[in-house]
Design a protein around this motif. Structure first.
Motif, PDB file in Angstrom:
ATOM      1  N   LYS A 192     -29.468  36.574 -37.880  1.00 21.96           N
ATOM      2  CA  LYS A 192     -28.143  35.955 -38.018  1.00 21.96           C
ATOM      3  C   LYS A 192     -28.229  34.436 -37.886  1.00 21.96           C
ATOM      4  O   LYS A 192     -27.475  33.697 -38.530  1.00 21.96           O
ATOM      5  CB  LYS A 192     -27.179  36.528 -36.978  1.00 21.96           C
ATOM      6  CG  LYS A 192     -26.772  37.974 -37.245  1.00 21.96           C
ATOM      7  CD  LYS A 192     -25.814  38.492 -36.190  1.00 21.96           C
ATOM      8  CE  LYS A 192     -25.488  39.963 -36.413  1.00 21.96           C
ATOM      9  NZ  LYS A 192     -24.868  40.245 -37.709  1.00 21.96           N
ATOM     10  N   ALA A 193     -29.156  33.949 -37.051  1.00 28.12           N
ATOM     11  CA  ALA A 193     -29.324  32.505 -36.893  1.00 28.12           C
ATOM     12  C   ALA A 193     -30.075  31.893 -38.065  1.00 28.12           C
ATOM     13  O   ALA A 193     -30.088  30.675 -38.226  1.00 28.12           O
ATOM     14  CB  ALA A 193     -30.057  32.204 -35.590  1.00 28.12           C
ATOM     15  N   GLY A 194     -30.714  32.754 -38.859  1.00 24.66           N
ATOM     16  CA  GLY A 194     -31.499  32.247 -39.977  1.00 24.66           C
ATOM     17  C   GLY A 194     -32.924  31.909 -39.605  1.00 24.66           C
ATOM     18  O   GLY A 194     -33.687  31.367 -40.425  1.00 24.66           O
ATOM     19  N   PHE A 195     -33.325  32.214 -38.361  1.00 23.04           N
ATOM     20  CA  PHE A 195     -34.705  31.953 -37.952  1.00 23.04           C
ATOM     21  C   PHE A 195     -35.677  32.913 -38.640  1.00 23.04           C
ATOM     22  O   PHE A 195     -36.836  32.589 -38.834  1.00 23.04           O
ATOM     23  CB  PHE A 195     -34.847  32.087 -36.434  1.00 23.04           C
ATOM     24  CG  PHE A 195     -34.105  31.021 -35.663  1.00 23.04           C
ATOM     25  CD1 PHE A 195     -34.020  29.723 -36.143  1.00 23.04           C
ATOM     26  CD2 PHE A 195     -33.498  31.315 -34.452  1.00 23.04           C
ATOM     27  CE1 PHE A 195     -33.339  28.732 -35.435  1.00 23.04           C
ATOM     28  CE2 PHE A 195     -32.813  30.344 -33.742  1.00 23.04           C
ATOM     29  CZ  PHE A 195     -32.728  29.052 -34.229  1.00 23.04           C
ATOM     30  N   TRP A 196     -35.181  34.114 -38.960  1.00 17.81           N
ATOM     31  CA  TRP A 196     -35.995  35.092 -39.690  1.00 17.81           C
ATOM     32  C   TRP A 196     -35.283  35.443 -40.988  1.00 17.81           C
ATOM     33  O   TRP A 196     -34.046  35.434 -41.061  1.00 17.81           O
ATOM     34  CB  TRP A 196     -36.205  36.375 -38.883  1.00 17.81           C
ATOM     35  CG  TRP A 196     -37.064  36.199 -37.664  1.00 17.81           C
ATOM     36  CD1 TRP A 196     -37.711  35.080 -37.264  1.00 17.81           C
ATOM     37  CD2 TRP A 196     -37.336  37.209 -36.683  1.00 17.81           C
ATOM     38  NE1 TRP A 196     -38.381  35.291 -36.087  1.00 17.81           N
ATOM     39  CE2 TRP A 196     -38.170  36.591 -35.702  1.00 17.81           C
ATOM     40  CE3 TRP A 196     -36.974  38.531 -36.518  1.00 17.81           C
ATOM     41  CZ2 TRP A 196     -38.644  37.289 -34.593  1.00 17.81           C
ATOM     42  CZ3 TRP A 196     -37.437  39.218 -35.416  1.00 17.81           C
ATOM     43  CH2 TRP A 196     -38.275  38.609 -34.463  1.00 17.81           C
ATOM     44  N   ASN A 197     -36.060  35.775 -42.003  1.00 16.39           N
ATOM     45  CA  ASN A 197     -35.510  36.219 -43.281  1.00 16.39           C
ATOM     46  C   ASN A 197     -34.944  37.635 -43.100  1.00 16.39           C
ATOM     47  O   ASN A 197     -35.670  38.553 -42.699  1.00 16.39           O
ATOM     48  CB  ASN A 197     -36.600  36.223 -44.351  1.00 16.39           C
ATOM     49  CG  ASN A 197     -36.062  36.510 -45.723  1.00 16.39           C
ATOM     50  OD1 ASN A 197     -35.352  37.486 -45.944  1.00 16.39           O
ATOM     51  ND2 ASN A 197     -36.400  35.656 -46.692  1.00 16.39           N
ATOM     52  N   PRO A 198     -33.665  37.838 -43.382  1.00 17.91           N
ATOM     53  CA  PRO A 198     -33.056  39.160 -43.137  1.00 17.91           C
ATOM     54  C   PRO A 198     -33.609  40.260 -44.032  1.00 17.91           C
ATOM     55  O   PRO A 198     -33.442  41.449 -43.727  1.00 17.91           O
ATOM     56  CB  PRO A 198     -31.572  38.914 -43.416  1.00 17.91           C
ATOM     57  CG  PRO A 198     -31.540  37.740 -44.334  1.00 17.91           C
ATOM     58  CD  PRO A 198     -32.701  36.873 -43.934  1.00 17.91           C
ATOM     59  N   ASP A 199     -34.239  39.894 -45.153  1.00 19.85           N
ATOM     60  CA  ASP A 199     -34.788  40.898 -46.075  1.00 19.85           C
ATOM     61  C   ASP A 199     -36.212  41.302 -45.687  1.00 19.85           C
ATOM     62  O   ASP A 199     -36.573  42.475 -45.753  1.00 19.85           O
ATOM     63  CB  ASP A 199     -34.762  40.369 -47.505  1.00 19.85           C
ATOM     64  CG  ASP A 199     -33.340  40.103 -47.994  1.00 19.85           C
ATOM     65  OD1 ASP A 199     -32.444  40.910 -47.663  1.00 19.85           O
ATOM     66  OD2 ASP A 199     -33.139  39.097 -48.685  1.00 19.85           O
ATOM     67  N   THR A 200     -37.001  40.317 -45.290  1.00 18.02           N
ATOM     68  CA  THR A 200     -38.414  40.586 -44.980  1.00 18.02           C
ATOM     69  C   THR A 200     -38.701  40.575 -43.487  1.00 18.02           C
ATOM     70  O   THR A 200     -39.763  41.008 -43.052  1.00 18.02           O
ATOM     71  CB  THR A 200     -39.314  39.540 -45.651  1.00 18.02           C
ATOM     72  OG1 THR A 200     -39.021  38.248 -45.097  1.00 18.02           O
ATOM     73  CG2 THR A 200     -39.088  39.522 -47.155  1.00 18.02           C
ATOM     74  N   TYR A 201     -37.778  40.080 -42.681  1.00 16.49           N
ATOM     75  CA  TYR A 201     -37.942  39.938 -41.241  1.00 16.49           C
ATOM     76  C   TYR A 201     -39.114  39.019 -40.877  1.00 16.49           C
ATOM     77  O   TYR A 201     -39.627  39.068 -39.770  1.00 16.49           O
ATOM     78  CB  TYR A 201     -38.122  41.299 -40.558  1.00 16.49           C
ATOM     79  CG  TYR A 201     -36.945  42.214 -40.709  1.00 16.49           C
ATOM     80  CD1 TYR A 201     -35.741  41.954 -40.049  1.00 16.49           C
ATOM     81  CD2 TYR A 201     -37.006  43.324 -41.533  1.00 16.49           C
ATOM     82  CE1 TYR A 201     -34.651  42.782 -40.199  1.00 16.49           C
ATOM     83  CE2 TYR A 201     -35.905  44.151 -41.690  1.00 16.49           C
ATOM     84  CZ  TYR A 201     -34.729  43.866 -41.021  1.00 16.49           C
ATOM     85  OH  TYR A 201     -33.636  44.693 -41.173  1.00 16.49           O
ATOM     86  N   GLN A 202     -39.506  38.170 -41.797  1.00 13.06           N
ATOM     87  CA  GLN A 202     -40.553  37.208 -41.523  1.00 13.06           C
ATOM     88  C   GLN A 202     -39.937  35.878 -41.086  1.00 13.06           C
ATOM     89  O   GLN A 202     -38.772  35.583 -41.350  1.00 13.06           O
ATOM     90  CB  GLN A 202     -41.429  37.000 -42.766  1.00 13.06           C
ATOM     91  CG  GLN A 202     -42.181  38.245 -43.198  1.00 13.06           C
ATOM     92  CD  GLN A 202     -43.063  38.803 -42.099  1.00 13.06           C
ATOM     93  OE1 GLN A 202     -43.887  38.079 -41.525  1.00 13.06           O
ATOM     94  NE2 GLN A 202     -42.888  40.078 -41.794  1.00 13.06           N
ATOM     95  N   VAL A 203     -40.737  35.053 -40.418  1.00  7.93           N
ATOM     96  CA  VAL A 203     -40.257  33.799 -39.862  1.00  7.93           C
ATOM     97  C   VAL A 203     -39.858  32.831 -40.976  1.00  7.93           C
ATOM     98  O   VAL A 203     -40.593  32.646 -41.955  1.00  7.93           O
ATOM     99  CB  VAL A 203     -41.334  33.156 -38.973  1.00  7.93           C
ATOM    100  CG1 VAL A 203     -40.910  31.759 -38.534  1.00  7.93           C
ATOM    101  CG2 VAL A 203     -41.607  34.049 -37.766  1.00  7.93           C
ATOM    102  N   ASN A 204     -38.684  32.224 -40.819  1.00  7.62           N
ATOM    103  CA  ASN A 204     -38.230  31.175 -41.726  1.00  7.62           C
ATOM    104  C   ASN A 204     -38.597  29.838 -41.094  1.00  7.62           C
ATOM    105  O   ASN A 204     -37.865  29.303 -40.255  1.00  7.62           O
ATOM    106  CB  ASN A 204     -36.713  31.271 -41.939  1.00  7.62           C
ATOM    107  CG  ASN A 204     -36.192  30.220 -42.896  1.00  7.62           C
ATOM    108  OD1 ASN A 204     -36.959  29.433 -43.449  1.00  7.62           O
ATOM    109  ND2 ASN A 204     -34.878  30.194 -43.073  1.00  7.62           N
ATOM    110  N   SER A 205     -39.730  29.310 -41.473  1.00  8.58           N
ATOM    111  CA  SER A 205     -40.260  28.108 -40.834  1.00  8.58           C
ATOM    112  C   SER A 205     -39.411  26.871 -41.094  1.00  8.58           C
ATOM    113  O   SER A 205     -39.545  25.855 -40.398  1.00  8.58           O
ATOM    114  CB  SER A 205     -41.695  27.860 -41.300  1.00  8.58           C
ATOM    115  OG  SER A 205     -41.733  27.702 -42.714  1.00  8.58           O
ATOM    116  N   GLN A 206     -38.520  26.932 -42.078  1.00  9.87           N
ATOM    117  CA  GLN A 206     -37.695  25.777 -42.410  1.00  9.87           C
ATOM    118  C   GLN A 206     -36.494  25.634 -41.472  1.00  9.87           C
ATOM    119  O   GLN A 206     -35.893  24.563 -41.382  1.00  9.87           O
ATOM    120  CB  GLN A 206     -37.198  25.899 -43.862  1.00  9.87           C
ATOM    121  CG  GLN A 206     -38.304  26.029 -44.895  1.00  9.87           C
ATOM    122  CD  GLN A 206     -39.278  24.866 -44.840  1.00  9.87           C
ATOM    123  OE1 GLN A 206     -38.864  23.706 -44.758  1.00  9.87           O
ATOM    124  NE2 GLN A 206     -40.563  25.180 -44.892  1.00  9.87           N
TER     125      GLN A 206
END
Length: 823
Positions: A192-206
Motif C-alpha cells: 500500500k505504501a508502494g515500497f513493494w510492487n503489489p503484483d510481484t511483491y518485489q522491492v520497489n527501489s525507487q
C-alpha cells in the motif's frame, strides 16, 4: 522545516539529544534483572542508541566512507544516522538455536545471502529487501529446513483434527496475521505504501520514505495510513513468542499459542516414539528425537522471522512519523500498531519532560526507538528460552559444559576493544526443563512398546551403563551465544552494511560458534542406534562422547527373560584387549548380550536317527568325529560353564542330581545313555542337548551348544560342540561373530580351522578335532576316549607343539600347521 543539515549541525543535534536520553528512559547502566537473558544483549542495544561523543565522529566517518556499521535510513532520518540504532535481531538470534553448518536445519540458508540480509544496522533499501526475504523464507521454511521427510512435522501440518494439528492451526493463523502474502500486515503495509510492487511483491527501489511523503504520492500515503490505523500486532507477537508483557517487561506465558504448540508437539512425539519402538521394521528411534528437535527449531525460526517483521514495521512507522515531523510534508501521523507505552513516536504526544523543539523531538524519537528495540529484544530472548525448554537432549557429559558463566561481549569500533556486559544465559536451568532427557525418553518408549520385554531391557541397559556413562543423543543446535555474538559484533564493526550473515557464519564463525554439545572432533552426537534389534549408545572417551562399537542385532539375539540368577538380556560392555584377538577395536566398549536366546534348542527327549546327529542344534556345525564312551565335558583353563537350557533330566552320571538352568559348572557329565531314556529301535539315537555360555578370558560371553548322543545298538556315546545359531546374524563392526569365510573342503562347514588342527592322544591315536572361530578366537573340541575337552586358542601361531591340558585321563597335545588368515 528544511531537511538537509550540515554535518556540524547534525552532530550538535545528536549530542544535545543524548543529554536527555538517560533521564527520559530511566535506564541504568545494567539491564533490569527481570529481563529474560537470551541471544540479544541489552547493553549492546544501549550502546547502539547512546554512543559517546568521541564515537560519533568516528562512526560518522566510517558511515560516509562506506565501511563500518551503516545506519537505517541515514539519508531520510535527516541527521539521526548516528543516534538511530535499528537492529536486525536475526543474525544474533537465528543461529542461536540451529545447526550453523550442514544440510538439515541449516539456518544460514534460511537467512539468505542477499544484500537485504546484512548484519545489523541497515539502509532503508536493504531493510526493504530483508523484510521481503524474511517473508519469502517463512513461506519456504519446509524446503529451507528439509522438513519434507520429517514425520513429526508432516503429522503436525496434516490438519487431521488432532490436538497437535489444532494447536498448529491456531499458531499458524497468528503467524499469518503478520507474514501472510495475502493478508499479512507486512505485505499489506509495504504494498500500500508502494515500497513493494503489489503484483510481484518485489522491492520497489525507487520508492523511499521521502517519496512516500511527497505531494506526488498522497494517494499511497493515505492508503498506507488508513491500513496502519486498522491493525494491532501486539497480541499476535506475544502469542507466537510465548510471552506476556507487564510494564514493558517480558516473561513466559504458559497459556500462549506458542507454548501450547510446543506442548502438543511433545505429547504427539512421545506417542509416535512408542509406536516406532513397537515396530518390527527395526526403526532407529533415535532419529525421531532429531526430527522432533528440528521441528521445534523450525517453529522458533518462524516466530523469530515474524517478530523481526513486526519490529521492523513498528520501527518504520516511528521513523516515518519523525521524517514527517521534520519535513512537515503531511499533517496525518501513522497510528501505533504495537501499543507499547513509550515505544511509539508521535510528535504530538511528546511527554512534558522533553522540550517541544527540534532537539527534544530528536531525543524523544531516539528514546521510543530504543524502547521498542529493548522490548523486542526481551520478546526474542524469552522466545529463545521458551524454545530451549522444549529441546530434548542428553545433558553435558565429561569435558562438556553449558556456558552459564560466559558474559556477553560487544566490540567497540572506536577503541577496537571488547566490552564485557555482564549478561549471561542460564542454559542449565533452561535446556529441556519442560521435557525429559533423550535417554529417558528413549527408555520410556522402549518400555512402553510391544516389541520388547521393556522393563527387563531398560534394567539391563541401566546395569550395563553403571560406571560407564552412556547417552544416545545431544542436540547440536545449541551454541555459546555470548561467544558467537562477540565475534559477530566485531565482524559487523569491520564490514558493516557490506557484510552478510552467510559470510560471517560460513567464513568467520568456526571457532566462536561451535555447538556446545558435540563429540571431541566436533561432530554431532546423533549417530547412536536404539531399535527393535540393535542398541548402540555413546560412551565417555577421554572426557567426550564417543560412539560405542557397532554390534548389529545385539538385542534380537538376546533372551529377554531371566534364566536362574541371570537377568533378562544381561547386557554388558565387552572391551577387547591387546593380548587376545577379537573382532572389535582395542579399548572400545561393545554392548553385548550376556543372556543369549536359546529358542532353537530341540525339544525335550527328542528322538533322532543316525543320519541326523550332525544337525541336532544347528545343521552343518556339529562334529564329524566322535569319542567312544565319552562321559565328561570341560573347558581348558577351567573356564566355567553356565547352563542356559537343556532338554533332558538325566545329565549327571547315573543317579546324581539334575542340572539347574542359570547355574555354573566346572564340567558336565552325560552318563550312560540307557538311564531314564525312552525305548528306541535299533539304530535310533537319543541325545542329551544343552545350551551353554562360556566366558572367555577377555570377558566375551560365548553362546554354545553341547550334545551327547547314544545310538541304539552302537557302543559308546558321541559328543560334539557347536555355536548357538542365534549369533549367526550378529556382527561386530561388520564382521560376523562366527567366522565362515574360509571353509575347508569336506569339513562339513565347521569353519576355516576344521582341517588345520589335529591332536594325538596318549595312545598315539590321531583324533581329528572339531574347530571354529567365534569372535576371532579359535575354539577346538577334542577327546581322548572317555573325555571331551574344549580348548580356546587365542594366539593362532604358525606352528605349535604345546601341552594344552592334562585332564587326569591322559595328556592331550595339539599340533598347529597353519595360521588363520584373519589372525
Amino acid at each position: 522545516m528544511k531537511q538537509n543539515y550540515p554535518i556540524k549541525v547534525i552532530i550538535t543535534v545528536v549530542i544535545s539529544s543524548l543529554s536527555l536520553i538517560g533521564c527520559s528512559n530511566g535506564a541504568s547502566n545494567t539491564p533490569q534483572p527481570t529481563y529474560p537473558q537470551g541471544p540479544i544483549s541489552y547493553k549492546s542495544i544501549q550502546q547502539l542508541f547512546t554512543p559517546q561523543q568521541e564515537k560519533q565522529i568516528k562512526q560518522r566517518s566510517l558511515l560516509l566512507s562506506g565501511s563500518g556499521c551503516g545506519a537505517v535510513m541515514a539519508q531520510d532520518a535527516a541527521g539521526l544516522a548516528i543516534a538511530s540504532g535499528f537492529i536486525s535481531l536475526i543474525p544474533y538470534a537465528g543461529p542461536a538455536l540451529a545447526a550453523v553448518t550442514g544440510a538439515t536445519g541449516d539456518s544460514i540458508g534460511l537467512m539468505g545471502t542477499t544484500a537485504g540480509n546484512n548484519c545489523i544496522i541497515e539502509e532503508f533499501a536493504n531493510m526493504q529487501a530483508q523484510l521481503n526475504t524474511q517473508a519469502q523464507e517463512i513461506n519456504q521454511i519446509v524446503k529451507n529446513l528439509n522438513l519434507s521427510t520429517n514425520e513429526i512435522w508432516n503429522q503436525m501440518t496434516s490438519n487431521d483434527g488432532t490436538t497437535l494439528s489444532i494447536a498448529n492451526n491456531l499458531y499458524s493463523q497468528t503467524i499469518n496475521t503478520i507474514s501472510s502474502q495475502e493478508n499479512g500486515a507486512i505485505y499489506q503495509a509495504m504494498t500500500k505504501a508502494g515500497f513493494w510492487n503489489p503484483d510481484t511483491y518485489q522491492v520497489n527501489s525507487q520508492m523511499t520514505i521521502n517519496n512516500l511523503l511527497s505531494e506526488s504520492n498522497t494517494s499511497n500515503y493515505s492508503s498506507f495510513a488508513n491500513y496502519i490505523n486498522t491493525i494491532d500486532i501486539n497480541s499476535s507477537v506475544q502469542q507466537i513468542s510465548g510471552t506476556q508483557l507487564n510494564n514493558l517487561q517480558a516473561s513466559k506465558n504458559n497459556n500462549s499459542e506458542y507454548i501450547n504448540m510446543l506442548s502438543a508437539l511433545y505429547n504427539a512425539f512421545e506417542t509416535q516414539l512408542v509406536s516406532q519402538a513397537s515396530s518390527e521394521s527395526n526403526n532407529n528411534i533415535v532419529i525421531q528425537i532429531d526430527q522432533y528437535n528440528q521441528t521445534v527449531m523450525a517453529l522458533y525460526q518462524q516466530s523469530l522471522y515474524t517478530m523481526q517483521q513486526a519490529y521492523t514495521l513498528s520501527y518504520l512507522i516511528n521513523n516515518i512519523n519523525y521524517t514527517n515531523y521534520r519535513s512537515q510534508a503531511q499533517s496525518t501521523y501513522l497510528s501505533d500498531i504495537s501499543y507499547l507505552k513509550g515505544a511509539y513516536y508521535n510528535p504530538t504526544d511528546i511527554p512534558s519532560n522533553y522540550l517541544n523543539n527540534e532537539s527534544g523531538q530528536s531525543a524523544y524519537y531516539n528514546y521510543t526507538q530504543e524502547t521498542l528495540t529493548n522490548v523486542y529484544a526481551q520478546l526474542v530472548n524469552q522466545l529463545y528460552l521458551n524454545t530451549l525448554n522444549y529441546i530434548i537432549t542428553d545433558s553435558p557429559v565429561g569435558n562438556q559444559s553449558y556456558p552459564d558463566n560466559h558474559s556477553f561481549i560487544y566490540f567497540d569500533p572506536t577503541t577496537e576493544s571488547n566490552i564485557t556486559t555482564g549478561e549471561k544465559i542460564s542454559y542449565s536451568s533452561a535446556v529441556g526443563s519442560s521435557v525429559t532427557s533423550a535417554t529417558n525418553v528413549l527408555y520410556t518408549a522402549m518400555q512402553n512398546s510391544n516389541a520388547t520385554f521393556g522393563p527387563n531391557l531398560i534394567s539391563a541397559l541401566e546395569s550395563a551403563a553403571h560406571g560407564q556413562s552412556t547417552l544416545y543423543y545431544q542436540y547440536s543446535g545449541i551454541h555459546n551465544v555470548a561467544q558467537c555474538s562477540a565475534a559477530l559484533s566485531k565482524y559487523n564493526a569491520i564490514y558493516g552494511s557490506s557484510g552478510t550473515i552467510a559470510d560471517f557464519y560460513q567464513n568467520y564463525a568456526e571457532s566462536s560458534c561451535e555447538p556446545v554439545l558435540a563429540s571431541k572432533n566436533g561432530a554431532p552426537v546423533e549417530s547412536s542406534i536404539m531399535s527393535w534389534s540393535t542398541i548402540q549408545p555413546y560412551y565417555i572417551d577421554n572426557g567426550y562422547p564417543s560412539l560405542m562399537g557397532s554390534v548389529i542385532n545385539n538385542i534380537s539375539a538376546c533372551n529377554g527373560n531371566s534364566v536362574g540368577q541371570i537377568a533378562g538380556y544381561n547386557l554388558y560392555n565387552y572391551v577387547p584387549q591387546n593380548n587376545i584377538p577379537s573382532l572389535g577395536q582395542i579399548g572400545v566398549p561393545y554392548l553385548m548380550c550376556g543372556n543369549w536366546s536359546t529358542g532353537q534348542l530341540p525339544s525335550n527327549q527328542q528322538i533322532i536317527t543316525e543320519l541326523s546327529i550332525a544337525g541336532i542344534y544347528y545343521p552343518g556345525f556339529w562334529p564329524t568325529s566322535y569319542w567312544e564312551d565319552g562321559t565328561y565335558f570341560s573347558f581348558t583353563e577351567y573356564m566355567p560353564i553356565t547352563v542356559m537350557n537343556f532338554n533332558m533330566r538325566n545329565w549327571n552320571y547315573e543317579n546324581a542330581s539334575n542340572l539347574t538352568i542359570g547355574s555354573v559348572y566346572t564340567s558336565l557329565f552325560a552318563g550312560w545313555m540307557n538311564y531314564n531314556y525312552p525305548s528306541v529301535s535299533k539304530g535310533t539315537g537319543v541325545s542329551n542337548i544343552a545350551a551353554i555360555q562360556v566366558t572367555f578370558p577377555d570377558g566375551f560371553i560365548a553362546p554354545l551348544g553341547f550334545v551327547n548322543t547314544n545310538i541304539s545298538g552302537w557302543s559308546g556315546n558321541y559328543a560334539g560342540i557347536s555355536i548357538n545359531p542365534n549369533i549367526l546374524n550378529v556382527t561386530v563392526d561388520g564382521n560376523q561373530l562366527l567366522d565362515t569365510s574360509n571353509v575347508v573342503a569336506n569339513s562339513n562347514q565347521w569353519g576355516p580351522a576344521a582341517n588345520s588342527f589335529y591332536a594325538i592322544n596318549n595312545d598315539g591315536i590321531i583324533l581329528h578335532p572339531t574347530a571354529f572361530r567365534i569372535n576371532n578366537n579359535t575354539l577346538m573340541a577334542n577327546g581322548d576316549g572317555n573325555n571331551m575337552i574344549a580348548i580356546l586358542n587365542p594366539t593362532n601361531p604358525v606352528s605349535c607343539s604345546t601341552q594344552i591340558a592334562d585332564n587326569g585321563f591322559g595328556i592331550v597335545y595339539f599340533f598347529c600347521d597353519v595360521t588363520h588368515p584373519n589372525s
